[in-house]
Design an enzyme around this catalytic site. Sequence first.
Site, PDB file in Angstrom:
ATOM      1  N   ARG A 160      89.987  89.008  76.973  1.00  0.00           N
ATOM      2  CA  ARG A 160      91.094  88.633  77.869  1.00  0.00           C
ATOM      3  C   ARG A 160      90.621  87.801  79.071  1.00  0.00           C
ATOM      4  O   ARG A 160      91.122  87.959  80.181  1.00  0.00           O
ATOM      5  CB  ARG A 160      91.825  89.879  78.382  1.00  0.00           C
ATOM      6  N   SER A 237     100.933  94.152  76.892  1.00  0.00           N
ATOM      7  CA  SER A 237     100.053  95.120  77.552  1.00  0.00           C
ATOM      8  C   SER A 237     100.015  94.790  79.040  1.00  0.00           C
ATOM      9  O   SER A 237      99.726  93.655  79.409  1.00  0.00           O
ATOM     10  CB  SER A 237      98.635  95.042  77.005  1.00  0.00           C
ATOM     11  N   GLU A 333      96.899  92.956  83.578  1.00  0.00           N
ATOM     12  CA  GLU A 333      96.681  91.739  82.783  1.00  0.00           C
ATOM     13  C   GLU A 333      97.426  90.542  83.364  1.00  0.00           C
ATOM     14  O   GLU A 333      96.886  89.447  83.428  1.00  0.00           O
ATOM     15  CB  GLU A 333      97.180  91.979  81.347  1.00  0.00           C
TER      16      GLU A 333
HETATM   17  N1  EPU Z   1      97.341 104.932  72.510  1.00  0.00           N
HETATM   18  C1  EPU Z   1      97.858 106.135  72.928  1.00  0.00           C
HETATM   19  N2  EPU Z   1      99.085 106.150  73.545  1.00  0.00           N
HETATM   20  C2  EPU Z   1      99.800 105.021  73.732  1.00  0.00           C
HETATM   21  C3  EPU Z   1      99.272 103.782  73.319  1.00  0.00           C
HETATM   22  C4  EPU Z   1      98.024 103.758  72.707  1.00  0.00           C
HETATM   23  O1  EPU Z   1      97.241 107.182  72.764  1.00  0.00           O
HETATM   24  O2  EPU Z   1     100.898 105.120  74.276  1.00  0.00           O
HETATM   25  C5  EPU Z   1      96.042 104.919  71.805  1.00  0.00           C
HETATM   26  C6  EPU Z   1      96.233 104.586  70.329  1.00  0.00           C
HETATM   27  O3  EPU Z   1      96.519 105.738  69.580  1.00  0.00           O
HETATM   28  C7  EPU Z   1      94.903 103.998  69.970  1.00  0.00           C
HETATM   29  C8  EPU Z   1      94.485 103.279  71.241  1.00  0.00           C
HETATM   30  O4  EPU Z   1      95.235 103.879  72.294  1.00  0.00           O
HETATM   31  O5  EPU Z   1      93.960 104.993  69.701  1.00  0.00           O
HETATM   32  C9  EPU Z   1      94.724 101.785  71.207  1.00  0.00           C
HETATM   33  O6  EPU Z   1      96.117 101.501  71.037  1.00  0.00           O
HETATM   34  P1  EPU Z   1      96.651 100.225  70.245  1.00  0.00           P
HETATM   35  O7  EPU Z   1      95.969 100.112  68.935  1.00  0.00           O
HETATM   36  O8  EPU Z   1      98.135 100.278  70.260  1.00  0.00           O
HETATM   37  O9  EPU Z   1      96.156  98.980  71.066  1.00  0.00           O
HETATM   38  P2  EPU Z   1      96.000  98.732  72.642  1.00  0.00           P
HETATM   39  O10 EPU Z   1      94.563  98.884  73.000  1.00  0.00           O
HETATM   40  O11 EPU Z   1      96.994  99.556  73.398  1.00  0.00           O
HETATM   41  C10 EPU Z   1      95.442  96.209  72.368  1.00  0.00           C
HETATM   42  C11 EPU Z   1      95.845  94.921  73.027  1.00  0.00           C
HETATM   43  C12 EPU Z   1      97.180  94.449  72.494  1.00  0.00           C
HETATM   44  C13 EPU Z   1      97.063  94.255  70.985  1.00  0.00           C
HETATM   45  C14 EPU Z   1      96.624  95.571  70.343  1.00  0.00           C
HETATM   46  C15 EPU Z   1      96.365  95.416  68.880  1.00  0.00           C
HETATM   47  C16 EPU Z   1      94.858  94.938  75.248  1.00  0.00           C
HETATM   48  C17 EPU Z   1      95.093  95.088  76.716  1.00  0.00           C
HETATM   49  N3  EPU Z   1      95.916  95.097  74.462  1.00  0.00           N
HETATM   50  O12 EPU Z   1      96.409  97.190  72.751  1.00  0.00           O
HETATM   51  O13 EPU Z   1      97.477  93.206  73.088  1.00  0.00           O
HETATM   52  O14 EPU Z   1      98.297  93.839  70.423  1.00  0.00           O
HETATM   53  O15 EPU Z   1      95.394  96.017  70.954  1.00  0.00           O
HETATM   54  O16 EPU Z   1      95.192  94.689  68.654  1.00  0.00           O
HETATM   55  O17 EPU Z   1      93.736  94.660  74.843  1.00  0.00           O
HETATM   56  C18 EPU Z   1      98.589  92.267  74.973  1.00  0.00           C
HETATM   57  O18 EPU Z   1      97.469  91.953  75.404  1.00  0.00           O
HETATM   58  O19 EPU Z   1      99.637  91.969  75.600  1.00  0.00           O
HETATM   59  C19 EPU Z   1      98.692  93.005  73.733  1.00  0.00           C
HETATM   60  C20 EPU Z   1      99.864  93.462  73.250  1.00  0.00           C
END
Ligand code: EPU
Length: 337
Positions: A160, A237, A333
């Site tokens: 990012r 995010s 972000e």
């Molecule tokens: N999780 C929770 N509770 C929640 C949300 C997530 O426990 O409410 C846990 C999930 O179970 C998982 C971990 O957190 O173990 C990661 O969650 P997720 O796979 O949904 O991805 P994220 O880390 O929340 C990142 C990116 C997203 C991208 C997804 C998929 C960042 C800041 N965000 O989200 O990017 O779509 O991975 O690759 O790196 C964005 O930047 O706007 C964005 C949507």
Amino acid sequence: MNPSTNVDLTPFNTLALPGRAARYQKITAPEALTAPELVKEKRFVLGGGSNLVLTGDFDGLLLHMAIPGKRLVKEDAEAWFIEAGAGENWHDFVQWTLTRGWPGLENLSLIPGTVGAAPIQNIGAYGLEVADCLHSVTGWDFEKKALLTIDRGDCRFAYRDSLFKQQGWHLNGRIAITSVIFRLAKAWQPNMRYADIAQELATREIAAPSAQDIATAVIAVRQRKLPDPAVTPNAGSFFHNPVVEAVLAEALADAYPTLPRYPQPDGRVKLAAGWLIEQAGWKGKALGPVGMYEKQALVLVNRGGATGQDVVRTMAAVQAAVREKFAVELTPEPIFL
Ligand code: EPU
């Protein structure tokens, strides 16, 4: 240059926050950026407004990037090189490459925003970052007064982050991106490393997916987890996933065995901000009109009628809750204007 005055910016930011620009100019060609008066102006360069918190009115000149165009620049034995104007809608561009038979960007389907904004924070999802498929970025440098082309290796891409985020994406930023060239490798392999995508394909009983199959799976997963900004205003995010020292990650994992941890090449550990926010009690919780989404705690949503100040208040409350429980600092972000 003939800017409009006192323009409502609510439709131009996906959090639907109110605010007006004293002056507003749509930019449809790179030449429009060369106007000498622009160097002295208080200016802000806007793409799709999907990573922006508008904290109030803007008393400068807002340059709304709308440069169109997409074309195959060249092709060699290994790859296709595709150029797109900064103002092209990102998702439409990804779909267009797929229908032309140029795979590679499918994991980044449905990300809101424009092509020109994609390299700035190196958008990423489902095991792919735009830097992985990028060849070069062209932009107008307000200081050098020149159109520069910057090769991928010089863009300082990281999680990012990029050169453009450091130099070009803030008030009076130095560079306005005008177009991007992507390099899409002909030796394509489906990227199904991300568990959600693998599972979605398994459910659909697709063992050898095409790039379009992956795009369809990504779209389905996103639509399930993430709110549509047209219905529930949001900026994706809202915080970065924090990267912390290994000792802190280990201490937290001892106390919270289900803590998701992603070791980084430098020895530090990336944590899941969504998990931390959920554990801190903020999933589905709101302060006034601004809350954290009930299906993905990392997404901050405007429940209707919120201002930038409401966003700042909820953000601060979430940061405080996570800091108190985990001693981890969450950084937002989006950019604040
Ligand atoms: N999780 C929770 N509770 C929640 C949300 C997530 O426990 O409410 C846990 C999930 O179970 C998982 C971990 O957190 O173990 C990661 O969650 P997720 O796979 O949904 O991805 P994220 O880390 O929340 C990142 C990116 C997203 C991208 C997804 C998929 C960042 C800041 N965000 O989200 O990017 O779509 O991975 O690759 O790196 C964005 O930047 O706007 C964005 C949507």
